[in-house]
Design an enzyme around this catalytic site. Structure first.
Site, mmCIF file in Angstrom:
data_model
loop_
_atom_site.group_PDB
_atom_site.id
_atom_site.type_symbol
_atom_site.label_atom_id
_atom_site.label_comp_id
_atom_site.label_asym_id
_atom_site.label_seq_id
_atom_site.Cartn_x
_atom_site.Cartn_y
_atom_site.Cartn_z
ATOM 1 C CE LYS A 1 -2.889 1.380 5.299
ATOM 2 N NZ LYS A 1 -2.764 0.760 3.960
ATOM 3 C CB SER B 1 -0.955 0.021 1.196
ATOM 4 O OG SER B 1 -0.256 0.049 2.422
#
Length: 348
Positions: free
Chosen positions: A287, A242
């Site tokens: 996140k 990611s």
């Protein structure tokens, strides 16, 4: 004390004891929480995250932060019910079934190894995407990943060998090599030219019949990129794919004059392909929280994560939609100069 009161007291004590004991029973859930961030144009443990050698680089400013998700639990260290309950009432974390992170078909070690491989691939894709954006040419090579024991390639081809030709023709990709081998009848030989270190070697391998009856030599191949200069990425224990977008932006920033951040603290996430396409990721809510806690004010968000991100965006964090690396660079240019459109996430 009456017998009835004593019975009620004992029953209450037992219920309390069972409740307390139950709270500490392990449960098959994993708690996901905001993890640390790393500035891809900064340092980790006094070492640059991105080091480029063999090409001119330029000073950078601000931050381009990759973001992570920390997890607690798993098959080998399950959390207790009390920890799960605390997670369910905390809006900054998520509690998910254990198999979401650790599928039953794979062991925890296999999951960890897969994350490591995905991180390595992500770094290669990020470099390829950055060079594609800058129109810097690079090549692709096919290397030997492994050989099957007992098959003709076993002991003849080695892990890391670069296959340059097959039957005298350039081995541009895995399909070309595979098709060339299958074009033979079992028992016929295939001619390979491999580069091993600094040496080029011709190797002829007999074929055998595979499960489908087609000719095989028993080699597992992988495609990798051959870049005109060296790009090293150091992120410690971070795994998974990611961080690809933020790696690409960090590489771009170092290879171009000026600062694409404009001195701002930028965070973001997203997988990356060599073409520059940005893909979705998991744990977007955690996140974003980690990004905001680290000081970021802008968050580059994969288009497919926008709707989910809009529901949980922290105060003070501006979501910018990033469908491709080129779009992300253009958005950062617009933020820095105040000219042009900055694509925003919209609620789904």
């Amino acid at each position: 004390m009456s017998r009835r009161a004593l019975t009620l007291l004992v029953a209450g004590f037992l219920v309390l004891a069972l409740g307390v004991a139950g709270a500490f029973l392990p449960v098959p859930y994993v708690v996901l929480s905001p993890g640390p961030t790393e500035n891809t144009i900064g340092e980790v443990e006094k070492k640059p995250v991105i080091t480029i050698s063999g090409h001119q680089t330029y000073p950078t400013k601000g931050a381009l932060r990759l973001v992570t998700v920390a997890y607690q639990g798993g098959p080998s260290s399950r959390i207790d019910l009390l920890t799960a309950l605390r997670g369910w009432v905390d809006p900054t974390v998520a509690v998910v079934p254990e198999e979401t992170i650790f599928p039953k078909s794979r062991s925890p070690k296999e999951v960890e190894e897969e994350n490591t491989v995905e991180m390595t691939n992500s770094q290669d894709f990020a470099t390829a995407a950055a060079l594609t954006e800058l129109k810097i040419p690079f090549g692709m090579v096919v290397t030997v990943a492994s050989t099957e024991k007992g098959k003709p390639a076993d002991g003849k081809l080695r892990k890391g060998d670069e296959i340059s030709t097959v039957d005298g023709k350039p081995a541009a990709n895995v399909k070309i090599i595979s098709d060339a081998v299958k074009a033979h009848k079992p028992g016929e030989s295939v001619a390979f030219t491999v580069i091993r270190g600094k040496d080029k070697t011709d190797i002829s391998l007999p074929t055998v019949a595979g499960p489908s009856g087609q000719a095989v030599v028993g080699v597992v191949m992988q495609e990798s990129y051959k870049f005109p200069f060296k790009v090293d990425i150091n992120v410690g224990d971070v795994g998974g794919p990611s961080a690809g977008l933020m790696f690409s932006l960090g590489i771009l920033d170092k290879l171009t004059p000026g600062e694409i951040t404009g001195g701002k603290d930028i965070a973001g996430t997203g997988t990356i392909q060599a073409s520059g396409e940005v893909g979705p990721i998991g744990g977007i809510a955690q996140k974003m929280v980690g990004a905001r806690k680290s000081g970021a004010t802008v968050f580059l968000t994969p288009a497919d994560n926008c709707a989910e991100a809009m529901k949980a965006v922290p105060d003070g964090l501006r979501l910018v939609k990033a469908e491709t690396l080129h779009a992300a660079v253009s958005a950062l240019d617009a933020l820095r100069t105040g000219k042009g459109d900055v694509p925003a996430c919209a609620a789904g």
